[in-house]
Design a protein around this motif. Structure first.
Motif, PDB file in Angstrom:
ATOM      1  N   ILE A 101      60.640  -2.976 -30.782  1.00 40.16           N
ATOM      2  CA  ILE A 101      60.892  -4.209 -30.054  1.00 40.16           C
ATOM      3  C   ILE A 101      59.639  -4.811 -29.427  1.00 40.16           C
ATOM      4  CG2 ILE A 101      62.073  -5.119 -28.012  1.00 40.16           C
ATOM      5  CD1 ILE A 101      64.393  -3.156 -28.888  1.00 40.16           C
ATOM      6  N   GLY A 102      58.781  -4.026 -28.823  1.00 41.70           N
ATOM      7  CA  GLY A 102      57.614  -4.594 -28.157  1.00 41.70           C
ATOM      8  C   GLY A 102      58.034  -5.500 -27.019  1.00 41.70           C
ATOM      9  N   ASP A 103      57.507  -6.743 -27.017  1.00 39.25           N
ATOM     10  CA  ASP A 103      57.865  -7.709 -25.966  1.00 39.25           C
ATOM     11  C   ASP A 103      58.902  -8.721 -26.434  1.00 39.25           C
ATOM     12  OD1 ASP A 103      56.130  -6.709 -23.960  1.00 39.25           O
ATOM     13  OD2 ASP A 103      54.425  -7.685 -24.925  1.00 39.25           O
ATOM     14  N   ASP A 104      59.330  -8.614 -27.692  1.00 31.49           N
ATOM     15  CA  ASP A 104      60.225  -9.614 -28.260  1.00 31.49           C
ATOM     16  C   ASP A 104      61.545  -8.988 -28.676  1.00 31.49           C
ATOM     17  OD1 ASP A 104      61.201 -11.973 -29.599  1.00 31.49           O
ATOM     18  OD2 ASP A 104      60.650 -10.974 -31.476  1.00 31.49           O
ATOM     19  N   LEU A 105      62.639  -9.525 -28.163  1.00 30.54           N
ATOM     20  CA  LEU A 105      63.972  -9.045 -28.538  1.00 30.54           C
ATOM     21  C   LEU A 105      64.591  -9.852 -29.673  1.00 30.54           C
ATOM     22  CD1 LEU A 105      65.823  -8.336 -25.162  1.00 30.54           C
ATOM     23  CD2 LEU A 105      65.190  -6.682 -26.901  1.00 30.54           C
ATOM     24  N   ASP A 106      64.297 -11.145 -29.725  1.00 24.43           N
ATOM     25  CA  ASP A 106      65.043 -12.047 -30.586  1.00 24.43           C
ATOM     26  C   ASP A 106      65.027 -11.619 -32.045  1.00 24.43           C
ATOM     27  OD1 ASP A 106      65.620 -13.546 -28.380  1.00 24.43           O
ATOM     28  OD2 ASP A 106      64.138 -15.110 -28.770  1.00 24.43           O
ATOM     29  N   GLY A 107      63.844 -11.442 -32.594  1.00 21.74           N
ATOM     30  CA  GLY A 107      63.740 -11.122 -34.006  1.00 21.74           C
ATOM     31  C   GLY A 107      64.376  -9.793 -34.381  1.00 21.74           C
ATOM     32  N   PRO A 108      63.992  -8.697 -33.709  1.00 20.15           N
ATOM     33  CA  PRO A 108      64.568  -7.396 -34.072  1.00 20.15           C
ATOM     34  C   PRO A 108      66.085  -7.327 -33.928  1.00 20.15           C
ATOM     35  CG  PRO A 108      62.583  -7.090 -32.773  1.00 20.15           C
ATOM     36  CD  PRO A 108      62.897  -8.551 -32.744  1.00 20.15           C
ATOM     37  N   LEU A 109      66.653  -7.906 -32.857  1.00 16.45           N
ATOM     38  CA  LEU A 109      68.101  -7.821 -32.665  1.00 16.45           C
ATOM     39  C   LEU A 109      68.848  -8.712 -33.644  1.00 16.45           C
ATOM     40  CD1 LEU A 109      67.284  -6.228 -30.149  1.00 16.45           C
ATOM     41  CD2 LEU A 109      69.098  -7.417 -28.902  1.00 16.45           C
ATOM     42  N   ALA A 110      68.309  -9.902 -33.916  1.00 19.07           N
ATOM     43  CA  ALA A 110      68.967 -10.802 -34.862  1.00 19.07           C
ATOM     44  C   ALA A 110      68.981 -10.193 -36.260  1.00 19.07           C
ATOM     45  CB  ALA A 110      68.259 -12.158 -34.882  1.00 19.07           C
ATOM     46  N   GLU A 111      67.868  -9.587 -36.668  1.00 20.57           N
ATOM     47  CA  GLU A 111      67.809  -8.967 -37.987  1.00 20.57           C
ATOM     48  C   GLU A 111      68.785  -7.806 -38.092  1.00 20.57           C
ATOM     49  OE1 GLU A 111      66.997  -6.290 -41.094  1.00 20.57           O
ATOM     50  OE2 GLU A 111      66.582  -5.783 -38.989  1.00 20.57           O
ATOM     51  N   LEU A 112      68.841  -6.953 -37.052  1.00 19.76           N
ATOM     52  CA  LEU A 112      69.741  -5.810 -37.054  1.00 19.76           C
ATOM     53  C   LEU A 112      71.201  -6.256 -37.088  1.00 19.76           C
ATOM     54  CD1 LEU A 112      70.548  -2.826 -36.709  1.00 19.76           C
ATOM     55  CD2 LEU A 112      70.203  -3.111 -34.239  1.00 19.76           C
ATOM     56  N   TYR A 113      71.572  -7.181 -36.224  1.00 19.83           N
ATOM     57  CA  TYR A 113      72.970  -7.602 -36.168  1.00 19.83           C
ATOM     58  C   TYR A 113      73.393  -8.247 -37.483  1.00 19.83           C
ATOM     59  CZ  TYR A 113      77.348  -9.546 -34.497  1.00 19.83           C
ATOM     60  OH  TYR A 113      78.676  -9.855 -34.354  1.00 19.83           O
ATOM     61  N   GLY A 114      72.528  -9.093 -38.026  1.00 22.09           N
ATOM     62  CA  GLY A 114      72.853  -9.731 -39.296  1.00 22.09           C
ATOM     63  C   GLY A 114      73.018  -8.724 -40.418  1.00 22.09           C
ATOM     64  N   ARG A 115      72.171  -7.712 -40.430  1.00 18.67           N
ATOM     65  CA  ARG A 115      72.252  -6.683 -41.470  1.00 18.67           C
ATOM     66  C   ARG A 115      73.550  -5.883 -41.355  1.00 18.67           C
ATOM     67  NH1 ARG A 115      69.390  -1.878 -40.493  1.00 18.67           N
ATOM     68  NH2 ARG A 115      67.876  -3.108 -39.318  1.00 18.67           N
ATOM     69  N   LEU A 116      73.983  -5.589 -40.112  1.00 15.16           N
ATOM     70  CA  LEU A 116      75.184  -4.776 -39.924  1.00 15.16           C
ATOM     71  C   LEU A 116      76.448  -5.513 -40.328  1.00 15.16           C
ATOM     72  CD1 LEU A 116      73.517  -2.561 -38.582  1.00 15.16           C
ATOM     73  CD2 LEU A 116      75.179  -2.518 -36.721  1.00 15.16           C
ATOM     74  N   ILE A 117      76.565  -6.784 -39.975  1.00 16.07           N
ATOM     75  CA  ILE A 117      77.833  -7.478 -40.208  1.00 16.07           C
ATOM     76  C   ILE A 117      77.898  -8.166 -41.568  1.00 16.07           C
ATOM     77  CG2 ILE A 117      78.137  -7.834 -37.735  1.00 16.07           C
ATOM     78  CD1 ILE A 117      77.548 -10.831 -38.263  1.00 16.07           C
ATOM     79  N   ALA A 118      76.764  -8.270 -42.257  1.00 15.79           N
ATOM     80  CA  ALA A 118      76.737  -9.001 -43.531  1.00 15.79           C
ATOM     81  C   ALA A 118      77.762  -8.502 -44.552  1.00 15.79           C
ATOM     82  CB  ALA A 118      75.321  -8.958 -44.119  1.00 15.79           C
ATOM     83  N   PRO A 119      78.010  -7.185 -44.668  1.00 25.38           N
ATOM     84  CA  PRO A 119      78.951  -6.728 -45.701  1.00 25.38           C
ATOM     85  C   PRO A 119      80.420  -6.988 -45.382  1.00 25.38           C
ATOM     86  CG  PRO A 119      77.384  -4.983 -45.085  1.00 25.38           C
ATOM     87  CD  PRO A 119      77.308  -6.045 -44.049  1.00 25.38           C
ATOM     88  N   PHE A 120      80.737  -7.504 -44.193  1.00 18.84           N
ATOM     89  CA  PHE A 120      82.135  -7.582 -43.767  1.00 18.84           C
ATOM     90  C   PHE A 120      82.578  -9.037 -43.608  1.00 18.84           C
ATOM     91  CE2 PHE A 120      80.201  -3.709 -42.054  1.00 18.84           C
ATOM     92  CZ  PHE A 120      80.997  -2.757 -42.668  1.00 18.84           C
TER      93      PHE A 120
END
Length: 383
Positions: A101-120
């Motif tokens: 994460i470093g100092d930025d939340l937006d990119g890492p969390l958006a990528e993770l959430y999108g990856r998790l819910i994409a198959p459903f």
């Protein structure tokens, strides 16, 4: 329907033996179509290779984080690893880890959430985040970002904790790997039907005197009633000669406009007179100080677990209690574990771990849910 199995080991140095203990206790032959494991442990189990070995041996995703101490289904130890397996034929589990994460939340969390819910095709019914304790980003910010991504889906989870006073060595877990600066997220898709219970400070322990938060910078309470936080605390007799003491056992109860409350622990003061809280609070909200002691922690835990069991009907319990509640126990550090064991007995499988911040979906009077980061609380999810 979700079934819960638990297992427990105190062997931190011999990974092969520890894994064999876990496998003997888990009913892997009873697994249903979908399964996931939730692991909490002392950091010695990371250093000793046990977490890594579990990731290699178990046939499903593993998530979790380090903790101050853990117990499960009657097993208690200050240095242990506990694992809970959730298994179901009609609830699916998606798990993943963010990039650092470093100092930025937006990119890492958006990528993770999108990856998790994409198959459903349907949204998750519950999010279970395991958040790293970081000095530069508070747990509140993680919850706000997840709310923005999910549209406010219920979130129940914890911040990683550890036996170290400054919480500097803490980890989140995903499939045997350990991370010091990444969010691990579990999503439950389907009709999980979780129930939630929480207790913090008994109303009788909240002081009547209230004040207004007039300045806040992330988790730093800067001004109260337009004076520095330390000056305010000095005005009510809690600071002497510039020294703040005893506030670790005096949680701040913050009253929000929607009728809900936040509980915030204070862990010290800044050089310019601010108070360091374990989470943020809205400017213009009011707060009151409270007290927390051994009897209040143990009694409130016993009462809330009893209430939960009456509604659980044998379903499993996932429980997180704040490290601040543990510190209030003094030398009897395992007393809350013992109270949970005494109350639950064999009525339900359970997993209890200590937290550096409790993520709880509070139901408001209008029926809507708002996700809060809590301090000094016990939270319970029934699955």
């Amino acid at each position: 329907m979700i079934k819960m199995f638990t297992a427990f080991t105190e062997e931190a140095d011999d990974a092969e033996f520890a894994v064999s203990e876990i496998l003997e206790q888990l009913n892997l032959d009873g697994l249903l179509a979908e399964s996931v494991g939730i692991v909490h442990c002392h950091v010695d189990f990371v250093d000793g290779g046990v977490v890594s070995a579990l990731g290699e041996k178990l046939p499903f995703d593993i998530v979790g984080c380090s903790t101050l101490s853990v117990s499960s289904s009657g097993n208690i130890s200050p240095i242990a690893l506990g694992i809970t397996v959730l298994t179901s034929d009609d609830v699916r589990f998606a798990a993943g880890v963010s990039r650092p994460i470093g100092d930025d939340l937006d990119g890492p969390l958006a990528e993770l959430y999108g990856r998790l819910i994409a198959p459903f095709s349907e949204k998750p019914s519950l999010l279970v985040p395991f958040i790293p304790f970081m000095m530069n980003i508070g747990g509140d910010e993680f919850i706000e970002k997840l709310d923005g991504l999910s549209g406010g889906l219920p979130a129940f989870g914890t911040l990683a904790s550890t036996h170290e006073v400054d919480l500097s060595k803490n980890y989140t877990f995903h499939n045997g790997e350990s991370f010091s600066g990444s969010l691990v997220l579990l999503a439950l898709i389907g009709d999980a039907r979780p129930d939630f219970f929480s207790v913090a400070i008994s109303p009788g322990n909240i002081l009547k005197q209230k004040a207004v938060i007039t300045g806040m910078n992330r988790n730093i309470l800067q001004t109260v009633n337009d004076m520095s936080a330390v000056k305010y605390l000095e005005s009510i007799g809690l600071v002497h000669n510039g020294v703040v003491s005893g506030l670790e056992s005096m949680p701040f109860i913050v009253y929000l406009e929607d009728g809900s409350q936040l509980v915030r622990a204070c862990v010290g003061a800044t050089e310019d007179g601010g108070a360091i809280l374990c989470g943020s609070a809205p400017v213009n909200s009011t707060f009151a100080l409270s007290s927390m002691n051994f009897d209040d922690v143990v009694n409130s835990t016993g009462a809330k677990v009893a209430e939960t069991l009456s509604a659980a009907n044998g379903r499993g319990l996932l429980m997180y209690s704040c490290c601040g509640r543990n510190w209030a126990l003094g030398v009897k550090t395992m007393a809350e574990h013992e109270k949970v064991k005494e109350c639950v007995k064999d009525a339900a499988p359970y997993h209890f771990a200590y937290s550096a911040g409790e993520i709880f979906p509070e139901r408001l009077s209008d029926g809507s849910i708002v996700n809060h980061l809590q301090n000094d609380s016990l939270i319970i999810c029934v699955l």
